[in-house]
Design a protein around this motif. Structure first.
Motif, PDB file in Angstrom:
ATOM      1  N   GLN A 214      40.112  43.096  47.372  1.00 42.72           N
ATOM      2  CA  GLN A 214      39.857  42.391  46.120  1.00 42.72           C
ATOM      3  C   GLN A 214      38.617  41.505  46.319  1.00 42.72           C
ATOM      4  OE1 GLN A 214      43.116  41.808  47.703  1.00 42.72           O
ATOM      5  NE2 GLN A 214      43.671  43.805  46.865  1.00 42.72           N
ATOM      6  N   LEU A 216      35.925  38.779  44.211  1.00 37.55           N
ATOM      7  CA  LEU A 216      35.674  37.954  43.027  1.00 37.55           C
ATOM      8  C   LEU A 216      34.376  37.183  43.239  1.00 37.55           C
ATOM      9  CD1 LEU A 216      38.172  35.877  40.954  1.00 37.55           C
ATOM     10  CD2 LEU A 216      36.097  34.776  41.797  1.00 37.55           C
ATOM     11  N   TYR A 218      31.789  34.422  41.154  1.00 31.69           N
ATOM     12  CA  TYR A 218      31.523  33.560  40.001  1.00 31.69           C
ATOM     13  C   TYR A 218      30.115  32.987  40.135  1.00 31.69           C
ATOM     14  CZ  TYR A 218      31.423  29.393  37.077  1.00 31.69           C
ATOM     15  OH  TYR A 218      31.041  28.435  36.170  1.00 31.69           O
ATOM     16  N   MET A 248      34.939  40.838  38.985  1.00 30.96           N
ATOM     17  CA  MET A 248      36.144  41.094  39.765  1.00 30.96           C
ATOM     18  C   MET A 248      36.257  42.590  40.038  1.00 30.96           C
ATOM     19  SD  MET A 248      38.968  38.522  38.018  1.00 30.96           S
ATOM     20  CE  MET A 248      38.865  39.327  36.409  1.00 30.96           C
ATOM     21  N   TRP A 250      38.784  45.596  42.214  1.00 29.99           N
ATOM     22  CA  TRP A 250      39.909  46.029  43.037  1.00 29.99           C
ATOM     23  C   TRP A 250      39.534  47.407  43.593  1.00 29.99           C
ATOM     24  CZ3 TRP A 250      45.161  44.196  43.740  1.00 29.99           C
ATOM     25  CH2 TRP A 250      46.011  45.115  44.374  1.00 29.99           C
TER      26      TRP A 250
END
Length: 304
Positions: A214, A216, A218, A248, A250
């Motif tokens: 995963q 992420l 920002y 994001m 996966w």
């Protein structure tokens, strides 16, 4: 050396990056007038098919490391005028990578075409220093001085020279943070807004859970113009922009138990992924407020 091919299909709410405003207020000597934005300048949503090929190679020579990379990304859309092809090239030198502290240099180029015509050309040079974090041995701190030359073939008045610095920390397995700040000086006095002062924060986190990875990221960006953008917009107010972006992803191996690396077949699909990319840009001039969101699903091929 390493090759990676990525193929995805997704849905975007704003393929053309258009403003969310549907009308614009102009300040004229006779008074203010509000006009609707033409349909061709409004938000267009739809399906996109994206293909990307990446290559990288690292060479070790007398303790120094040389790293080269190239990537070509093509986004196919039904409106031909918003189809884009982006090419990125970079070369990096790192001095004595076995040492806890070393110097580094970077040269990079980015070429973006849209609708079959050149949109932007960027060329970047960076020099800096990297050292091991005193409290975390798997983290490194990097400080850079950056210089970027930007060309806009369709609008020469937008050309600029960016000078700035950056400070970042990257940990080997799960976390990274970067701050960049500087100013973009126009090459033509006619550029609206004049000098642009920019700052940016990038925070990235990674995790491995349920045999998947995963990721992420920002990004928070701020820009302030030194002078008024146009006397027709808010009585010549200086433009201010704030942008929030979130990515994001996966990523899951296709073969259970194989993990994220280690495939022996050179060009068999190794992973599938689901990704979300969203951004909101706000401005004191409504014409520059935008919003977009993209959800995509795809496959990755990993070749070594």
């Amino acid at each position: 050396s390493r090759w990676m091919l990525t193929q995805s299909v997704g849905r975007s709410t704003n393929l053309n990056g258009a403003t969310t405003a549907t009308e614009i207020t102009l300040t004229l000597p006779q008074g203010s007038i509000t006009l609707p934005i033409a349909q061709s300048g409004r938000v267009v949503g739809g399906t996109q098919i994206q293909s990307q090929m990446m290559w990288s190679k690292a060479i070790q020579h007398e303790g120094d490391a040389w790293v080269g990379s190239a990537a070509i990304t093509h986004r196919h859309t039904v409106p031909v005028q918003v189809r884009t092809t982006q090419s990125d090239f970079a070369a990096t030198w790192l001095q004595n990578t076995a040492s806890p502290t070393h110097y580094l240099a970077l040269a990079a180029a980015q070429l973006v075409d849209q609708g079959g015509s050149p949109r932007s050309r960027g060329f970047k040079l960076a020099l800096g220093h990297e050292w091991r974090h005193p409290l975390a041995q798997d983290c490194r701190i990097t400080a850079l001085a950056e210089y970027t030359l930007t060309r806009q073939p369709a609008s020469a008045t937008e050309n600029g020279r960016y000078k700035g610095i950056s400070l970042g920390q990257v940990c080997q397995h799960n976390f990274g943070v970067l701050w960049r700040g500087g100013q973009d000086t126009p090459q033509h006095e006619a550029r609206p807004g004049g000098v642009q002062y920019k700052s940016e924060w990038v925070i990235q986190g990674r995790a491995n859970w349920a045999h998947a990875r995963q990721t992420l990221t920002y990004t928070h960006t701020m820009q302030r113009d030194a002078s008024g953008y146009s006397p027709l917009l808010s009585l010549g107010a200086a433009r201010r922009l704030t942008r929030h972006a979130l990515q994001m992803e996966w990523t899951q191996p296709l073969t259970p138990g194989k993990g994220l690396v280690g495939y022996k077949t050179a060009w068999s699909p190794s992973h599938w992924f689901v990704a979300f990319d969203g951004s909101v840009q706000r401005s004191n001039l409504a014409l520059f407020s935008t919003r977009s969101a993209t959800v995509s699903i795809g496959l990755k091929w990993d070749g070594r």
